[in-house]
Design a protein around this motif. Structure first.
Motif, PDB file in Angstrom:
ATOM      1  N   UNK A   1      -8.408  10.723   6.045  1.00 51.66           N
ATOM      2  CA  UNK A   1      -8.660   9.834   5.147  1.00 51.66           C
ATOM      3  C   UNK A   1      -9.387   9.588   4.294  1.00 51.66           C
ATOM      4  N   UNK A   2     -10.150   8.615   3.312  1.00 58.15           N
ATOM      5  CA  UNK A   2     -11.347   7.456   3.374  1.00 58.15           C
ATOM      6  C   UNK A   2      -9.641   5.652   3.002  1.00 58.15           C
ATOM      7  N   UNK A   3     -10.929   4.681   3.442  1.00 60.51           N
ATOM      8  CA  UNK A   3      -9.759   3.633   3.370  1.00 60.51           C
ATOM      9  C   UNK A   3      -9.468   3.164   2.130  1.00 60.51           C
ATOM     10  N   UNK A   4     -10.452   3.118   1.618  1.00 59.54           N
ATOM     11  CA  UNK A   4     -10.792   3.140  -0.100  1.00 59.54           C
ATOM     12  C   UNK A   4      -8.843   3.883  -0.911  1.00 59.54           C
ATOM     13  N   UNK A   5      -8.621   5.576   0.108  1.00 64.23           N
ATOM     14  CA  UNK A   5      -7.674   5.805  -0.796  1.00 64.23           C
ATOM     15  C   UNK A   5      -6.031   5.034   0.091  1.00 64.23           C
ATOM     16  N   UNK A   6      -6.141   4.659   0.878  1.00 63.09           N
ATOM     17  CA  UNK A   6      -5.147   3.845   1.938  1.00 63.09           C
ATOM     18  C   UNK A   6      -5.297   3.051   0.961  1.00 63.09           C
ATOM     19  N   UNK A   7      -5.972   2.457   0.501  1.00 64.89           N
ATOM     20  CA  UNK A   7      -5.936   1.018  -0.464  1.00 64.89           C
ATOM     21  C   UNK A   7      -5.099   0.810  -1.332  1.00 64.89           C
ATOM     22  N   UNK A   8      -5.831   1.885  -2.035  1.00 67.89           N
ATOM     23  CA  UNK A   8      -4.956   2.906  -4.004  1.00 67.89           C
ATOM     24  C   UNK A   8      -6.282   2.825  -4.827  1.00 67.89           C
ATOM     25  N   UNK A   9      -7.378   2.479  -4.189  1.00 61.98           N
ATOM     26  CA  UNK A   9      -8.599   2.368  -4.800  1.00 61.98           C
ATOM     27  C   UNK A   9      -9.096   3.523  -5.580  1.00 61.98           C
TER      28      UNK A   9
ATOM     29  N   UNK B   1       0.497  -1.192   0.267  1.00 57.84           N
ATOM     30  CA  UNK B   1       0.136   0.045   0.736  1.00 57.84           C
ATOM     31  C   UNK B   1       0.670   0.601  -0.114  1.00 57.84           C
ATOM     32  N   UNK B   2       1.423   1.908  -1.326  1.00 58.57           N
ATOM     33  CA  UNK B   2       2.144   3.041  -0.845  1.00 58.57           C
ATOM     34  C   UNK B   2       1.474   3.728  -1.015  1.00 58.57           C
ATOM     35  N   UNK B   3       0.587   4.113  -0.966  1.00 60.14           N
ATOM     36  CA  UNK B   3      -0.325   5.734   0.220  1.00 60.14           C
ATOM     37  C   UNK B   3      -0.003   5.771   1.652  1.00 60.14           C
ATOM     38  N   UNK B   4       0.798   4.460   2.361  1.00 61.52           N
ATOM     39  CA  UNK B   4       0.521   4.233   3.656  1.00 61.52           C
ATOM     40  C   UNK B   4       2.000   4.926   3.759  1.00 61.52           C
ATOM     41  N   UNK B   5       2.574   4.557   3.128  1.00 60.18           N
ATOM     42  CA  UNK B   5       4.483   5.104   3.340  1.00 60.18           C
ATOM     43  C   UNK B   5       4.429   6.798   2.769  1.00 60.18           C
ATOM     44  N   UNK B   6       3.303   7.126   1.470  1.00 55.72           N
ATOM     45  CA  UNK B   6       3.727   8.303   1.429  1.00 55.72           C
ATOM     46  C   UNK B   6       2.747   9.392   2.095  1.00 55.72           C
ATOM     47  N   UNK B   7       2.183   9.108   2.629  1.00 54.43           N
ATOM     48  CA  UNK B   7       1.543   9.973   4.168  1.00 54.43           C
ATOM     49  C   UNK B   7       2.115  10.341   5.048  1.00 54.43           C
TER      50      UNK B   7
ATOM     51  N   UNK C   1      -8.179  -4.627   9.292  1.00 52.76           N
ATOM     52  CA  UNK C   1      -9.791  -3.213   8.820  1.00 52.76           C
ATOM     53  C   UNK C   1      -9.827  -2.379   9.615  1.00 52.76           C
ATOM     54  N   UNK C   2      -9.551  -3.213  11.492  1.00 50.35           N
ATOM     55  CA  UNK C   2      -9.235  -2.099  12.180  1.00 50.35           C
ATOM     56  C   UNK C   2      -7.864  -1.367  12.068  1.00 50.35           C
ATOM     57  N   UNK C   3      -7.039  -1.528  11.577  1.00 50.09           N
ATOM     58  CA  UNK C   3      -5.711  -0.744  11.228  1.00 50.09           C
ATOM     59  C   UNK C   3      -5.957   0.122  10.515  1.00 50.09           C
ATOM     60  N   UNK C   4      -6.651   0.143   9.205  1.00 46.30           N
ATOM     61  CA  UNK C   4      -6.753   0.874   8.223  1.00 46.30           C
ATOM     62  C   UNK C   4      -8.009   1.680   8.718  1.00 46.30           C
ATOM     63  N   UNK C   5      -8.664   1.278   9.550  1.00 46.65           N
ATOM     64  CA  UNK C   5      -9.804   2.586  10.305  1.00 46.65           C
ATOM     65  C   UNK C   5      -8.786   3.315  10.916  1.00 46.65           C
ATOM     66  N   UNK C   6      -7.953   3.353  11.686  1.00 50.53           N
ATOM     67  CA  UNK C   6      -7.167   4.119  12.755  1.00 50.53           C
ATOM     68  C   UNK C   6      -6.268   4.510  11.678  1.00 50.53           C
ATOM     69  N   UNK C   7      -5.827   3.944  10.616  1.00 52.48           N
ATOM     70  CA  UNK C   7      -4.697   5.093   9.866  1.00 52.48           C
ATOM     71  C   UNK C   7      -6.044   5.778   9.072  1.00 52.48           C
ATOM     72  N   UNK C   8      -7.099   5.756   8.626  1.00 59.75           N
ATOM     73  CA  UNK C   8      -7.654   6.682   7.535  1.00 59.75           C
ATOM     74  C   UNK C   8      -8.927   6.949   8.840  1.00 59.75           C
ATOM     75  N   UNK C   9      -8.735   7.077   9.827  1.00 53.07           N
ATOM     76  CA  UNK C   9      -9.195   8.764  11.214  1.00 53.07           C
ATOM     77  C   UNK C   9      -8.183   8.899  10.773  1.00 53.07           C
TER      78      UNK C   9
END
Length: 67
Positions: free
Chosen positions: A55-63, A3-9, A43-51
Motif C-alpha cells: 500500500x502507499x504511505x499516504x494510505x497508512x497515514x490516513x491521507x 494511524x488506524x489503517x495500520x491496525x486495520x491492515x 519514515x523508515x518504519x512507514x516505508x517498511x509497512x507500506x512495502x
C-alpha cells in the motif's frame, strides 16, 4: 498520532502484533505502541509497512482512502 489503517491492515490479514514486530525488527511492545500512537512511526518504519502490505504511505497515514 494514531494511524488506524495500520491496525486495520494487520487485523484484515490476520497477523499478530508479534509477527509485524518481527518484520520491523522491534519488540511486540514497541509495535503495540506504534498502533496506539504512543510512539511516532519513523519514515523508515512507514516505508517498511507500506512495502510489506503493498500500500502507499499516504494510505497508512490516513491521507488517502485507497491503499
Amino acid at each position: 498520532m494514531l494511524f488506524p489503517n495500520i491496525r486495520a491492515l494487520r487485523e484484515d490479514h490476520d497477523y499478530k502484533q508479534r509477527e509485524l514486530a518481527n518484520v520491523l525488527n522491534v519488540s511486540q511492545n514497541t509495535y503495540s505502541q506504534y498502533e496506539n500512537g504512543i510512539i511516532e512511526l519513523t519514515a523508515e518504519t512507514l516505508i517498511k509497512l507500506a512495502d510489506f502490505y503493498g500500500v502507499s504511505v499516504d494510505y497508512l497515514l490516513g491521507r488517502s482512502p485507497t491503499p
